[in-house]
Design a protein around this motif. Structure first.
Motif, PDB file in Angstrom:
ATOM      1  N   ASP A 124      46.395-120.132  62.291  1.00  0.00           N
ATOM      2  CA  ASP A 124      46.342-121.547  61.907  1.00  0.00           C
ATOM      3  C   ASP A 124      45.041-122.247  62.288  1.00  0.00           C
ATOM      4  OD1 ASP A 124      48.897-121.476  60.776  1.00  0.00           O
ATOM      5  OD2 ASP A 124      49.861-121.873  62.708  1.00  0.00           O
ATOM      6  N   SER A 125      44.273-121.673  63.202  1.00  0.00           N
ATOM      7  CA  SER A 125      42.980-122.265  63.558  1.00  0.00           C
ATOM      8  C   SER A 125      42.070-121.150  64.062  1.00  0.00           C
ATOM      9  CB  SER A 125      43.143-123.350  64.628  1.00  0.00           C
ATOM     10  OG  SER A 125      43.516-122.775  65.863  1.00  0.00           O
ATOM     11  N   TRP A 156      49.266-115.982  69.853  1.00  0.00           N
ATOM     12  CA  TRP A 156      49.309-117.119  70.767  1.00  0.00           C
ATOM     13  C   TRP A 156      49.869-118.323  70.021  1.00  0.00           C
ATOM     14  CZ3 TRP A 156      44.868-120.753  72.294  1.00  0.00           C
ATOM     15  CH2 TRP A 156      45.223-121.499  73.417  1.00  0.00           C
ATOM     16  N   ASP A 157      50.964-118.872  70.531  1.00  0.00           N
ATOM     17  CA  ASP A 157      51.602-120.050  69.950  1.00  0.00           C
ATOM     18  C   ASP A 157      51.376-121.226  70.893  1.00  0.00           C
ATOM     19  OD1 ASP A 157      52.885-118.796  67.655  1.00  0.00           O
ATOM     20  OD2 ASP A 157      54.108-117.753  69.143  1.00  0.00           O
ATOM     21  N   ALA A 158      50.778-122.290  70.361  1.00  0.00           N
ATOM     22  CA  ALA A 158      50.526-123.487  71.177  1.00  0.00           C
ATOM     23  C   ALA A 158      50.497-124.709  70.265  1.00  0.00           C
ATOM     24  CB  ALA A 158      49.205-123.360  71.927  1.00  0.00           C
ATOM     25  N   GLU A 159      51.188-125.739  70.660  1.00  0.00           N
ATOM     26  CA  GLU A 159      51.200-127.026  69.955  1.00  0.00           C
ATOM     27  C   GLU A 159      51.527-126.867  68.465  1.00  0.00           C
ATOM     28  OE1 GLU A 159      47.764-129.398  70.862  1.00  0.00           O
ATOM     29  OE2 GLU A 159      47.762-128.733  72.945  1.00  0.00           O
ATOM     30  N   GLY A 160      52.488-125.983  68.162  1.00  0.00           N
ATOM     31  CA  GLY A 160      52.914-125.792  66.780  1.00  0.00           C
ATOM     32  C   GLY A 160      51.993-124.931  65.936  1.00  0.00           C
ATOM     33  N   LEU A 161      50.946-124.373  66.532  1.00  0.00           N
ATOM     34  CA  LEU A 161      50.009-123.512  65.809  1.00  0.00           C
ATOM     35  C   LEU A 161      50.128-122.077  66.315  1.00  0.00           C
ATOM     36  CD1 LEU A 161      46.803-125.745  65.902  1.00  0.00           C
ATOM     37  CD2 LEU A 161      48.470-125.557  64.051  1.00  0.00           C
ATOM     38  N   THR A 162      49.991-121.135  65.405  1.00  0.00           N
ATOM     39  CA  THR A 162      49.968-119.717  65.775  1.00  0.00           C
ATOM     40  C   THR A 162      48.578-119.176  65.478  1.00  0.00           C
ATOM     41  OG1 THR A 162      52.317-119.441  65.286  1.00  0.00           O
ATOM     42  CG2 THR A 162      50.968-117.447  65.308  1.00  0.00           C
ATOM     43  N   VAL A 218      39.902-124.788  75.860  1.00  0.00           N
ATOM     44  CA  VAL A 218      40.395-126.023  75.241  1.00  0.00           C
ATOM     45  C   VAL A 218      39.331-126.462  74.243  1.00  0.00           C
ATOM     46  CG1 VAL A 218      41.032-128.413  75.615  1.00  0.00           C
ATOM     47  CG2 VAL A 218      41.878-126.645  77.149  1.00  0.00           C
TER      48      VAL A 218
END
Length: 154
Positions: A63-64, A91-97, A135
């Motif tokens: 996703d990013s 890695w899944d974080a803040e709704g993004l994979t 980050v």
């Protein structure tokens, strides 16, 4: 076979160039051989080692993110095969994979030298572009080279 080769390169690379440190990442060219034989393919690649808590991305970042890009600049008559990408960490974080390499990776390519080499040594060159993230994300770019002697066919 591929994983065995990567394991070997993780332990000791027969040939490696000095590393470049940029964007929280050490980057260097490595080779499985310490000398090239004309007409005999060999594995070479780019090693990316990120600082603690930093990562780079797989060929499909998810996703990013952006995948690492390698542009080989090889001697005339040489060619490079496709990049072999090891399986990434999901890695899944803040709704993004995303699909990442959290501590580093070897991106290997088979190099096919020409059948006759008239020089005593050759230089492999590659331009490498990557995105290192913790980050913040910081793009990196390095122009790398690796000199390898040429050994005659046995």
């Amino acid at each position: 076979m591929m994983y065995l080769l990567m394991f070997f390169l993780l332990l000791v690379s027969p040939a490696q160039a000095g590393s470049v440190y940029q964007s929280h990442t050490y980057v260097e060219l490595v080779s499985e051989v310490s000398a090239i034989k004309p007409g005999e393919p060999f594995w070479a690649g780019v090693r990316l080692k990120t600082d603690k808590n930093w990562h780079t991305y797989w060929r499909n970042p998810g996703d990013s993110g952006l995948p690492t890009k390698i542009i080989w600049q090889l001697p005339e008559g040489f060619r490079a095969g496709p990049v072999h990408w090891p399986y990434p960490h999901r890695w899944d974080a803040e709704g993004l994979t995303t699909y990442i390499y959290p501590e580093g990776v070897y991106l290997l390519t088979q190099i096919f030298p020409q059948d006759k080499i008239f020089n005593d040594s050759i230089t492999l060159q590659a331009r490498v572009d990557w995105l290192a993230c913790e980050v913040p994300c910081i793009p990196g770019r390095a122009d790398l080279s690796l000199d390898l002697p040429v050994r005659e066919q046995s």
